[in-house]
Design an enzyme around this catalytic site. Structure first.
Site, PDB file in Angstrom:
ATOM      1  N   ALA A   1      -0.030   1.061  -3.137  1.00 48.86           N
ATOM      2  CA  ALA A   1       0.323  -0.008  -2.201  1.00 48.86           C
ATOM      3  C   ALA A   1       1.841  -0.064  -1.988  1.00 48.86           C
ATOM      4  O   ALA A   1       2.600   0.178  -2.924  1.00 48.86           O
ATOM      5  CB  ALA A   1      -0.191  -1.343  -2.724  1.00 48.86           C
ATOM      6  N   PRO A   2       2.291  -0.354  -0.748  1.00 48.59           N
ATOM      7  CA  PRO A   2       1.501  -0.780   0.410  1.00 48.59           C
ATOM      8  C   PRO A   2       0.967   0.359   1.287  1.00 48.59           C
ATOM      9  O   PRO A   2       0.372   0.106   2.320  1.00 48.59           O
ATOM     10  CB  PRO A   2       2.497  -1.625   1.199  1.00 48.59           C
ATOM     11  CG  PRO A   2       3.818  -1.004   0.903  1.00 48.59           C
ATOM     12  CD  PRO A   2       3.736  -0.522  -0.528  1.00 48.59           C
ATOM     13  N   GLY A   3       1.211   1.618   0.920  1.00 47.58           N
ATOM     14  CA  GLY A   3       0.531   2.703   1.609  1.00 47.58           C
ATOM     15  C   GLY A   3       1.380   3.650   2.428  1.00 47.58           C
ATOM     16  O   GLY A   3       0.848   4.599   3.008  1.00 47.58           O
ATOM     17  N   GLY A   4       2.676   3.446   2.493  1.00 52.17           N
ATOM     18  CA  GLY A   4       3.517   4.335   3.290  1.00 52.17           C
ATOM     19  C   GLY A   4       3.467   5.770   2.797  1.00 52.17           C
ATOM     20  O   GLY A   4       3.318   6.719   3.585  1.00 52.17           O
ATOM     21  N   LYS A   5       3.576   5.946   1.483  1.00 54.85           N
ATOM     22  CA  LYS A   5       3.548   7.302   0.917  1.00 54.85           C
ATOM     23  C   LYS A   5       2.139   7.876   0.977  1.00 54.85           C
ATOM     24  O   LYS A   5       1.960   9.088   1.133  1.00 54.85           O
ATOM     25  CB  LYS A   5       4.098   7.274  -0.504  1.00 54.85           C
ATOM     26  CG  LYS A   5       5.555   6.795  -0.592  1.00 54.85           C
ATOM     27  CD  LYS A   5       6.048   6.783  -2.019  1.00 54.85           C
ATOM     28  CE  LYS A   5       7.464   6.211  -2.105  1.00 54.85           C
ATOM     29  NZ  LYS A   5       7.507   4.768  -1.796  1.00 54.85           N
TER      30      LYS A   5
ATOM     31  N   ASP B   1      -4.357   1.386  -6.963  1.00 55.06           N
ATOM     32  CA  ASP B   1      -3.399   0.310  -7.194  1.00 55.06           C
ATOM     33  C   ASP B   1      -4.104  -0.803  -7.968  1.00 55.06           C
ATOM     34  O   ASP B   1      -5.309  -1.020  -7.801  1.00 55.06           O
ATOM     35  CB  ASP B   1      -2.833  -0.253  -5.879  1.00 55.06           C
ATOM     36  CG  ASP B   1      -1.489  -0.942  -6.094  1.00 55.06           C
ATOM     37  OD1 ASP B   1      -0.454  -0.248  -5.999  1.00 55.06           O
ATOM     38  OD2 ASP B   1      -1.481  -2.149  -6.386  1.00 55.06           O
TER      39      ASP B   1
ATOM     40  N   ASP C   1      -6.141  -0.054 -12.844  1.00 53.62           N
ATOM     41  CA  ASP C   1      -4.883   0.095 -13.564  1.00 53.62           C
ATOM     42  C   ASP C   1      -4.693   1.577 -13.875  1.00 53.62           C
ATOM     43  O   ASP C   1      -5.459   2.165 -14.639  1.00 53.62           O
ATOM     44  CB  ASP C   1      -4.936  -0.731 -14.855  1.00 53.62           C
ATOM     45  CG  ASP C   1      -3.636  -0.671 -15.649  1.00 53.62           C
ATOM     46  OD1 ASP C   1      -2.777   0.174 -15.336  1.00 53.62           O
ATOM     47  OD2 ASP C   1      -3.483  -1.473 -16.593  1.00 53.62           O
TER      48      ASP C   1
ATOM     49  N   CYS D   1      12.421   3.159  -6.917  1.00 53.54           N
ATOM     50  CA  CYS D   1      13.452   2.707  -5.972  1.00 53.54           C
ATOM     51  C   CYS D   1      14.487   1.922  -6.773  1.00 53.54           C
ATOM     52  O   CYS D   1      14.798   0.774  -6.488  1.00 53.54           O
ATOM     53  CB  CYS D   1      12.853   1.861  -4.842  1.00 53.54           C
ATOM     54  SG  CYS D   1      11.843   0.470  -5.379  1.00 53.54           S
TER      55      CYS D   1
END
Length: 442
Positions: free
Chosen positions: A255-259, A277, A304, A376
């Site tokens: 999440a949130p799913g961009g990758k 996720d 998990d 990040c």
């Protein structure tokens, strides 16, 4: 004093700031939902973002303006003063209007006896602004608008770059697009230009950085998957893992799913991808992204990742993307409330989670398989130090040499600082599993 009602935008902004500062809520959850629209909503959002961004510096100013701390029951007045100082110093608010409205807001929030105090401290700031800020800025952390612990951490980890990192953390992040793998970046840039949208290529292979942010509804064919909103640095994840048709790949914290979407675009329809996720609610966004991109071959599952016995079917993976939970200190410019909400004790707690995930996911790889570790963050404890510790205890983990068009070598991986070529702060380390069967030292 004027008893007219305060500006509703300022009132909503003050309440949102207060929710972040005193209740520990995230900035996004604290913003008003439905009470404001259009320009008013954008202005409110800008005020709250600026208030969180500059709070460490302005809080030092407030401490000098007040002869004694506010009583617990009056702490919300501190948010009134913070909002007013934010406007006066960073948003070019008209001084007379800002001060008068702060006084009205103090009364409207139930603190009428303190209207005189608010009036006095704001007018004193206007009179003594230069000397007050000079005194505050004698502390490098306050001058950089960073909490003392965070500035000290950056200074320890990156002494030659601490000023540049702090400056980037205080800047507004650009809106960056990832052009779909089936499209041509230059062709999509031309489509944007035809609609009056200016964009320049980023450091990656598929990124375009917009000159000004826009609603996604304005992006050509966005709903048909022509592009996605994703920072340039984040786009390197799928490129480094390099999924191939026929492979079995795990996106461990999807999440949130961009990758996730990028992996599917690069791997094609024959890629067997599992997007995992722990949050079912956040996974809904992954499913929405996959549908918008028109991708297939993905299994979306709430579980998990550190407990494979609960979800793994026993079939090993060719590749694993571990976009690990982290402090987010590389994306402070996008989430300035991190400055307010993050605590130094969080780093070690997150490092323990990261280590547990690495140890749990590594045995799921085929011999010869690869795991890409990503955060990040700009904190070495979460990045090169974390990976070095993992390599020390994992005999069949072999680091790959990375080289990206932005950033630098950092231990066994690669570190990008926020602001470099428009990027967020990111860390990557790619490790291959050798045929050695024993996974741990004795």
């Amino acid at each position: 004093m004027n008893t007219h009602a305060p500006d509703p935008v300022r009132q909503h902004a003050c309440l949102a700031l207060d929710a972040v500062l005193r209740e520990g809520r995230s900035l996004e959850s604290a913003l008003p939902d439905g009470e404001l629209a259009g320009a008013a909503r954008r202005r409110c959002r800008a005020l709250v973002y600026a208030g969180c961004r500059w709070q460490p510096r302005l809080d030092a100013v407030i401490r000098r303006l007040l002869s004694r701390p506010l009583r617990r029951r009056d702490r919300r007045v501190g948010s009134v003063v913070l909002l007013a100082l934010t406007e006066l110093e960073y948003v070019d608010g008209a001084p007379h209007a800002v001060v008068d409205d702060a006084v009205r807001l103090t009364g409207a929030l139930g603190h009428a006896p303190l209207r005189g105090l608010v009036n006095a401290v704001l007018r004193r700031f206007l009179r003594e602004r230069v000397s007050l800020l000079a005194a505050v800025d004698s502390d490098p952390a306050a001058a950089a608008a960073h909490p003392a612990w965070l500035y000290a951490t950056l200074e320890r980890d990156w002494p030659a770059s601490v000023h540049a990192i702090a400056e980037a953390n205080n800047a507004r992040a650009p809106m960056t697009l990832r052009v779909a793998a089936t499209d041509d970046r230059d062709a999509y840039r031309a489509r944007l230009a035809a609609q009056g949208l200016v964009a320049t290529p980023g450091p990656g292979a598929s990124d375009l950085v917009l000159a000004s942010p826009v609603d996604v509804a304005e992006l050509p064919y966005f709903e048909h998957g022509a592009c996605s909103v994703q920072d340039s640095a984040a786009q390197f994840a799928a490129q480094l893992l390099a999924p191939r048709a026929g492979e079995r790949v795990l996106d461990a914290c999807a999440a949130p799913g961009g990758k996730t979407g990028h992996l599917l675009e690069l791997g094609g329809e024959a890629l067997a991808l599992t997007a995992l996720d722990a949050s079912s609610a956040r996974l809904a966004r992954v499913s929405d992204t996959v549908r918008r991109l028109g991708c297939e071959g993905v299994t979306v599952q709430a579980a998990d990742a550190s407990e494979p016995a609960q979800w793994w079917d026993g079939v090993p993976f060719d590749g694993v993307l571990l976009d690990a939970p982290c402090s987010g200190l590389g994306v402070v410019r996008r989430h300035p409330d991190i400055k307010v909400l993050r605590r130094p004790t969080d780093i070690e707690a997150l490092a323990a989670v990261q280590a547990r995930l690495l140890d749990a996911l590594w045995p799921l790889l085929k011999p010869g398989g690869r795991l890409l570790y990503a955060t990040c963050s700009t904190v070495r404890r979460e990045n090169d130090e974390q990976v070095e510790r993992f390599l020390d205890r994992t005999v069949d983990a072999v680091p790959a040499t990375l080289e990206l068009p932005v950033g630098r070598v950092s231990g066994p991986g690669w570190q990008i600082f926020p602001g470099e070529m428009g990027c967020d702060g990111f860390y990557y380390a790619l490790m291959h599993r050798s045929p050695v069967q024993t996974a741990h030292h004795d």
